[in-house]
Design a protein around this motif. Sequence first.
Motif, mmCIF file in Angstrom:
data_model
loop_
_atom_site.group_PDB
_atom_site.id
_atom_site.type_symbol
_atom_site.label_atom_id
_atom_site.label_comp_id
_atom_site.label_asym_id
_atom_site.label_seq_id
_atom_site.Cartn_x
_atom_site.Cartn_y
_atom_site.Cartn_z
ATOM 1 N N ARG A 16 0.711 -1.044 -0.108
ATOM 2 C CA ARG A 16 -0.027 0.035 -0.069
ATOM 3 C C ARG A 16 0.907 1.255 0.055
ATOM 4 N N LEU A 17 1.914 1.249 0.891
ATOM 5 C CA LEU A 17 2.692 2.452 0.765
ATOM 6 C C LEU A 17 3.489 2.723 -0.726
ATOM 7 N N LEU A 18 3.824 1.625 -1.050
ATOM 8 C CA LEU A 18 4.622 1.755 -2.531
ATOM 9 C C LEU A 18 3.524 2.108 -3.741
ATOM 10 N N ALA A 19 2.309 1.817 -3.583
ATOM 11 C CA ALA A 19 1.377 1.846 -4.285
ATOM 12 C C ALA A 19 1.015 3.346 -4.547
ATOM 13 N N TYR A 41 4.610 0.701 -9.795
ATOM 14 C CA TYR A 41 4.882 -0.527 -8.865
ATOM 15 C C TYR A 41 3.177 -0.833 -8.725
ATOM 16 N N LEU A 42 2.409 -0.114 -8.806
ATOM 17 C CA LEU A 42 0.756 -0.766 -8.525
ATOM 18 C C LEU A 42 0.480 -1.655 -9.621
ATOM 19 N N ALA A 43 0.962 -1.076 -10.795
ATOM 20 C CA ALA A 43 0.606 -1.709 -12.206
ATOM 21 C C ALA A 43 1.274 -3.132 -12.397
ATOM 22 N N GLU A 44 2.642 -3.205 -11.844
ATOM 23 C CA GLU A 44 3.549 -4.328 -11.942
ATOM 24 C C GLU A 44 2.812 -5.216 -10.769
ATOM 25 N N LEU A 45 2.605 -4.799 -9.700
ATOM 26 C CA LEU A 45 2.067 -5.646 -8.514
ATOM 27 C C LEU A 45 0.688 -6.391 -9.095
ATOM 28 N N ILE A 99 -0.290 -13.169 -13.447
ATOM 29 C CA ILE A 99 0.698 -14.090 -13.881
ATOM 30 C C ILE A 99 0.615 -15.359 -12.863
ATOM 31 N N LEU A 100 0.603 -15.106 -11.507
ATOM 32 C CA LEU A 100 0.764 -16.128 -10.597
ATOM 33 C C LEU A 100 -0.652 -17.077 -10.852
ATOM 34 N N LYS A 101 -1.935 -16.343 -10.840
ATOM 35 C CA LYS A 101 -2.866 -17.219 -10.941
ATOM 36 C C LYS A 101 -2.978 -18.037 -12.419
ATOM 37 N N VAL A 109 9.673 -13.671 -13.907
ATOM 38 C CA VAL A 109 11.029 -13.139 -13.450
ATOM 39 C C VAL A 109 11.165 -11.762 -13.720
ATOM 40 N N GLU A 110 10.691 -11.120 -14.804
ATOM 41 C CA GLU A 110 10.732 -9.861 -15.188
ATOM 42 C C GLU A 110 9.925 -8.894 -14.234
ATOM 43 N N THR A 111 8.601 -9.303 -14.039
ATOM 44 C CA THR A 111 7.731 -8.510 -13.045
ATOM 45 C C THR A 111 7.945 -8.721 -11.553
ATOM 46 N N GLY A 112 8.411 -10.014 -11.137
ATOM 47 C CA GLY A 112 8.832 -10.362 -9.819
ATOM 48 C C GLY A 112 9.761 -9.539 -9.369
ATOM 49 N N SER A 113 10.733 -9.694 -10.217
ATOM 50 C CA SER A 113 12.333 -8.917 -9.965
ATOM 51 C C SER A 113 12.089 -7.356 -9.780
#
Length: 270
Positions: free
Chosen positions: A132-135, A141-145, A151-153, A179-183
Amino acid sequence: MALAQLRLISFRNYSNQTVTFSNKLNLIIGRNAQGKTNLLEAINLLATTKSNRTGNDAELIKWSREKGSILGKLDHTEIEMIIEQNGKKYYINRKLRQATDLIGKFLVVFFSPEDIRIISGEPILRRKFLDRLLAITDKKYLAELSKLQRILKIRNKILYMQKLGKEVSDLSIWNKQLVETGSFVWSKRLSALAILNKILTVISKKILVNQTLLLTLRNNLNLKTEELADIKAKYQGNIDRLGSLEQERALTLVGPHRDDIQVEVEELIG
């Protein structure tokens, strides 16, 4: 921007209430069960699009009403949230927008007695607190999260289908995206904690004796660096190494979704 005025219609125990705020200190005083907490919840909801008390939108609507609304007036901006039984709609200056467009319009620090669970509760509460702080400070960050969660789903569904022996799409495509998004998410979390630790060091000197609070990101790669290239290389290596085990369990075993934030008290020397 600061919140200058708030109007609640059919929200919790409010039928139609307008509150105007000072640009200095505001005190909210009243008897028990009169709506003080509901007012604070509305402010937090308008700032973050999420309630700190419930995940069920229907609970936010006044009893027997079909929908409710929260309208906030800032310096030169009007933001509104329409709450319906099956979800919310968001408006900025009367134009329909996405939830992400509201986040960060005005900043809120909300703390309630239940928030002590951020320290004592399960890891997901600490991840959400940091997210929440980063978003609210970083829209990317919000978009990548959000992308990471999608992706995980999909990846977990493919792993499950593979376990059943069914023919599915190539997992390597989703591995690359993971890898791209998680990193990226990991790098931002590590960077944020480094900044927070500097702030905590200053604050700790004022309230603790020869001690400081330290936040550490516990992750299943034991990452220490914020360098994106290093994180990607280590992440890809672990995905390759755990491929067969992930297929056996039909679950993504490595990633930011399994992080925890460890809160420690560290002794200062000298």
